[in-house]
Design an enzyme around this catalytic site. Structure first.
Site, PDB file in Angstrom:
ATOM      1  N   HIS A   1       1.019  -1.046   0.130  1.00 18.26           N
ATOM      2  CA  HIS A   1      -0.302   0.630  -0.178  1.00 18.26           C
ATOM      3  C   HIS A   1       0.236   1.251   0.100  1.00 18.26           C
ATOM      4  O   HIS A   1       1.575   1.652   0.441  1.00 18.26           O
ATOM      5  CB  HIS A   1      -1.055   0.141   1.360  1.00 18.26           C
TER       6      HIS A   1
ATOM      7  N   GLU B   1       0.048  -0.228  -4.561  1.00 20.68           N
ATOM      8  CA  GLU B   1      -0.390  -0.113  -5.000  1.00 20.68           C
ATOM      9  C   GLU B   1       0.191   1.492  -5.011  1.00 20.68           C
ATOM     10  O   GLU B   1       0.798   2.033  -4.033  1.00 20.68           O
ATOM     11  CB  GLU B   1      -1.686   0.237  -4.155  1.00 20.68           C
TER      12      GLU B   1
ATOM     13  N   ASP C   1      -1.759   6.138  -5.297  1.00 20.75           N
ATOM     14  CA  ASP C   1      -2.491   6.691  -5.557  1.00 20.75           C
ATOM     15  C   ASP C   1      -2.268   8.120  -6.597  1.00 20.75           C
ATOM     16  O   ASP C   1      -0.664   8.394  -6.900  1.00 20.75           O
ATOM     17  CB  ASP C   1      -2.786   7.755  -4.180  1.00 20.75           C
TER      18      ASP C   1
ATOM     19  N   HIS D   1      -1.272  10.509  -2.506  1.00 21.19           N
ATOM     20  CA  HIS D   1      -2.719  10.677  -2.034  1.00 21.19           C
ATOM     21  C   HIS D   1      -3.396  11.387  -1.669  1.00 21.19           C
ATOM     22  O   HIS D   1      -4.659  10.995  -1.991  1.00 21.19           O
ATOM     23  CB  HIS D   1      -2.244   9.320  -0.724  1.00 21.19           C
TER      24      HIS D   1
ATOM     25  N   GLU E   1      -4.594   3.691  -8.093  1.00 21.46           N
ATOM     26  CA  GLU E   1      -6.035   3.888  -7.931  1.00 21.46           C
ATOM     27  C   GLU E   1      -6.069   5.575  -8.315  1.00 21.46           C
ATOM     28  O   GLU E   1      -5.751   6.186  -7.852  1.00 21.46           O
ATOM     29  CB  GLU E   1      -6.270   4.620  -6.034  1.00 21.46           C
TER      30      GLU E   1
END
Length: 298
Positions: A16, A43, A45, A58, A126
Site C-alpha cells: 500500500h 499500489e 494513488d 494520496h 487508484e
C-alpha cells in the site's frame, strides 16, 4: 488451478503506497523496499499537476506528506520536485534507495522501478476523486501507460500487470469503456459522517452534505458490484467485517477480491479464511511472513 489448490493458495500481497510502514508513502524508498520484501504488487494513488503530469500522492494537498503547502493541482512538476516528501516519516533512507531529492515519483518513474524488478509484478492504480481535472485524470494516466507500451487488451506492460481502482462510480464506468472489466476494481467502504467532518474540519451542514454525496456514491458502487460490472471488488477491511453476508455473496459471484488496508495478524487471518484473493498492506514483509508460516502449518 483445482478447487483444492485455490482453497489453499495464499492471497497476493500488494504494498500500500509501497512499504509505507517502513518508509514515507509513495517514495522511491518505499517502492524499492516493497520489491525487496517480495510483494506481489504495489499500489499507488494518482493526482495530476498543473502541467498535467501524473504524480504519486494520496492527498489532494501537499501539507501532510511534504514541506510544501496547497493543492497538488496548483503546482507544476518542477515545483514539486523541489519539495521534500520523505523527511516527515523520520526514517533513514539507505544510500542505494536514492537521495532525499530523488524520493518524489511520477507514474513513469514508478514504471521504471517495476520494470527493473526482475520478475512479474502487479501495479494497482487508484484515481483520487474529486479531482479538479475530473475524468481527464483517467484519460491522462491511460495516455501515459499507452506511451510506455501498455496493452489495453491484456492490461500488461512488459512484466507489469496493471489494474485500476476508484471509489468514484463515474471513474469506474469511464474506465470500463477502454479497459477490460477484469482490470477494473470498484472500491467501497463505510461512510462515517462524524469521521468525515473531523478529518476535513467541516461544520455540521457542509459535512452532512458531503456525507450524503459520499453515501450516494457508495450505493452506486455497491450496485456496480451487485451487478458484476467489474472483475475486481475492493472493500476496505472495516467493510468486510461489517458486511459479511454481502462479502460472501460477492465472493460467490466469481470476482477477485482486493481488500485494503490489512495490517494486523487477525485481519490477515480473516481475509485468508474468507478466501480473499489479494491483500493490500502497509507491511508487505510481515504479511508475507505470516501467510508463509500459515501455509507451512497446513
Amino acid at each position: 488451478m483445482t478447487t483444492d489448490e485455490s482453497a489453499t493458495a495464499r492471497p497476493l500481497v500488494y504494498a500500500h503506497r509501497g512499504a509505507s510502514e517502513t518508509f514515507a508513502e509513495h517514495t522511491r524508498a518505499a517502492y524499492l523496499q516493497a520489491i525487496a520484501d517480495g510483494a506481489d504488487g504495489v499500489e499507488c494513488d494518482i493526482h495530476l499537476t498543473r502541467d498535467q503530469h501524473a504524480v504519486l500522492l494520496h492527498d489532494a494537498n501537499l501539507d501532510r506528506t511534504s514541506d510544501g503547502t496547497g493543492p497538488v493541482a496548483d503546482h507544476t512538476l518542477d515545483e514539486l520536485r523541489q519539495l521534500d516528501f520523505s523527511s516527515w516519516k523520520g526514517a533513514r533512507i539507505p544510500d542505494d534507495y536514492g537521495a532525499k531529492s530523488a524520493q518524489f515519483l511520477t507514474l513513469p518513474d514508478l514504471l521504471v522501478l517495476l520494470r527493473n524488478a526482475g520478475r512479474e509484478i502487479g501495479l494497482a492504480i487508484e484515481f483520487k476523486h474529486p479531482s479538479p481535472f475530473q475524468l481527464k485524470l483517467e484519460d491522462r494516466v491511460l495516455q501515459v501507460l499507452r506511451s510506455g507500451g501498455w496493452d489495453p487488451a491484456t492490461s500488461r506492460l512488459d512484466n507489469i500487470t496493471v489494474s485500476f481502482m476508484s471509489f468514484s462510480p463515474d471513474s469506474v464506468k469511464h474506465l470500463l469503456r477502454s479497459v477490460p472489466a477484469s482490470a477494473v476494481c470498484q472500491l467501497v467502504d463505510e461512510v462515517n459522517v462524524e469521521e468525515i467532518r473531523e478529518e476535513l474540519g467541516l461544520g455540521a451542514f457542509t459535512g452532512g452534505a458531503l456525507a450524503n454525496v459520499m453515501k450516494a456514491a457508495q450505493t452506486e458502487a455497491e450496485r456496480i458490484l451487485d451487478d458484476c460490472e467489474t472483475g475486481l471488488a475492493g472493500p476496505g477491511i472495516d467493510y468486510v467485517r461489517e458486511h459479511s453476508r454481502t462479502i460472501r455473496r460477492w465472493l460467490g459471484s466469481g470476482r477477485r477480491f482486493r481488500v485494503w488496508t490489512v495490517d494486523s495478524e487477525n485481519d490477515v487471518a480473516l481475509c485468508q479464511g474468507l478466501g480473499i484473493h489479494e491483500i493490500t498492506t502497509n507491511r508487505p514483509a510481515q504479511v508475507l511472513a505470516q501467510l508463509s508460516a500459515g501455509s507451512r502449518s497446513l
